[in-house]
Design an enzyme around this catalytic site. Structure first.
Site, PDB file in Angstrom:
ATOM      1  N   CYS A 183       0.871  -1.181   0.000  1.00  0.00           N
ATOM      2  CA  CYS A 183       0.000   0.000   0.000  1.00  0.00           C
ATOM      3  C   CYS A 183       0.901   1.221   0.000  1.00  0.00           C
ATOM      4  O   CYS A 183       1.748   1.368   0.891  1.00  0.00           O
ATOM      5  CB  CYS A 183      -0.894  -0.007   1.236  1.00  0.00           C
ATOM      6  SG  CYS A 183      -1.859   1.494   1.476  1.00  0.00           S
ATOM      7  N   CYS A 189      -0.875   3.986  -6.529  1.00  0.00           N
ATOM      8  CA  CYS A 189      -1.683   3.252  -5.553  1.00  0.00           C
ATOM      9  C   CYS A 189      -1.679   1.803  -5.995  1.00  0.00           C
ATOM     10  O   CYS A 189      -1.860   1.500  -7.186  1.00  0.00           O
ATOM     11  CB  CYS A 189      -3.112   3.796  -5.502  1.00  0.00           C
ATOM     12  SG  CYS A 189      -4.261   2.785  -4.522  1.00  0.00           S
TER      13      CYS A 189
END
Length: 301
Positions: free
Chosen positions: A85, A192
């Site tokens: 992440c 992302c």
């Protein structure tokens, strides 16, 4: 002269459990990349649906959640951790490393700004609002692309849409991101970890060719190097190349190398949802890489 064995040769016969954490489905392509790079490693996954998306949390909250998931994975036997992440890597990587290294290597995810900048052409960085506004991303762009036009684009709602696997919602979020991307940008850095799941839809959303830069394979290779170094430190008789610095940005351009000619034995052994044992969400089946991950589940599931 002694030839140093490759990373894969060093890890032959080693079957560590690798833990990956994220708020949602962003860890899926990274888990599959780890399986390709280390086919004998087992996988433990920690998603955090009760606190998703991380982009809506404060920095302190993100750090707290990442540490919680990391502890859950280590308690389940993880020998290495991947923070799959970008937002959690920006806000929690240092804290997770401080708690678990050197005994448990911790790999973060870095937006592929460096290889995009190496093209010399203008590019955009798509990321969550939290990552787009971070000092970390600004410093990364300044360090590697200071003389190139770089366009940060906050892709509001895209990660959540990908978690839901709803095509209409994904297309709405993609349309907004494409509209916010200047035509001068010749490539897109996927800042992302979720975004790689819809790489084909991103390319199709543009009316012109764009190159995409993502990092699952690079992260998997870095993980393999760190694990190989750990094996060697436990057996000084082995000789392998020194691992790359964990702080160094990773190039996503080189394809993964199979570990050995034998059949893969690694399995998906654990899935945690906000700390509780669970199953992968049904939405994972909407993505080809998700279906590949589902195939790694233990036969006992």
């Amino acid at each position: 002269m002694i030839n140093a064995p490759t990373v894969c040769q060093t890890l032959a016969g080693v079957s560590p459990t690798v833990g990956l954490l994220d708020s949602g489905l962003g860890l899926v392509p990274f888990a599959v990349a780890v399986h390709h790079e280390l086919p004998h490693a087992n996988l433990a996954l920690a998603m955090d649906p009760e606190f998703a998306p991380y982009g809506a949390l404060t920095s302190a909250q993100i750090e707290q959640r990442a540490l919680f998931s990391a502890r859950t994975l280590v308690d389940a036997g993880a020998r290495a951790l991947v923070i799959a992440c970008n937002t959690a890597s920006v806000h929690a990587l240092s804290a997770v490393r401080e708690e678990f290294e050197p005994h448990v290597p911790v790999i973060g995810t870095v937006p592929a700004v460096k290889p995009a900048a190496a093209t010399g052409a203008p590019f955009a960085v798509w990321a969550t609002t939290a990552t787009t506004g971070s000092a970390y991303q600004r410093s990364l762009i300044s360090m590697y692309a200071g003389d190139i036009n770089v366009y940060p684009v906050a892709c509001a709602g895209l990660a959540q849409a990908i978690d839901s696997a709803d095509p209409e919602t994904i297309d709405i979020a993609l349309s907004a991101a494409v509209t916010a991307t200047p035509r001068e940008a010749q490539s897109i850095v996927l800042g992302c970890t979720h975004y790689g799941l819809v790489a084909d839809r991103i390319e199709a959303a543009f009316d012109r060719p764009v190159a995409l830069f993502d990092s699952p394979q690079a992260v998997a290779r870095q993980l393999a190097r760190r694990l190989a170094a750990q094996v060697v430190s436990e057996d000084p008789a082995e000789v392998v190349p020194a691992p790359q610095s964990p702080q160094a940005p990773l190039s996503p351009q080189v394809s993964a190398t199979p570990q050995a000619s034998t059949s893969p034995t690694g399995r998906l052994t654990h899935v945690f949802l906000s700390g509780k044992p669970g199953r992968l969400p049904a939405a994972v089946e909407a993505y080809s890489v998700g279906r590949e991950l589902l195939a790694l589940r233990k036969t006992s599931e």
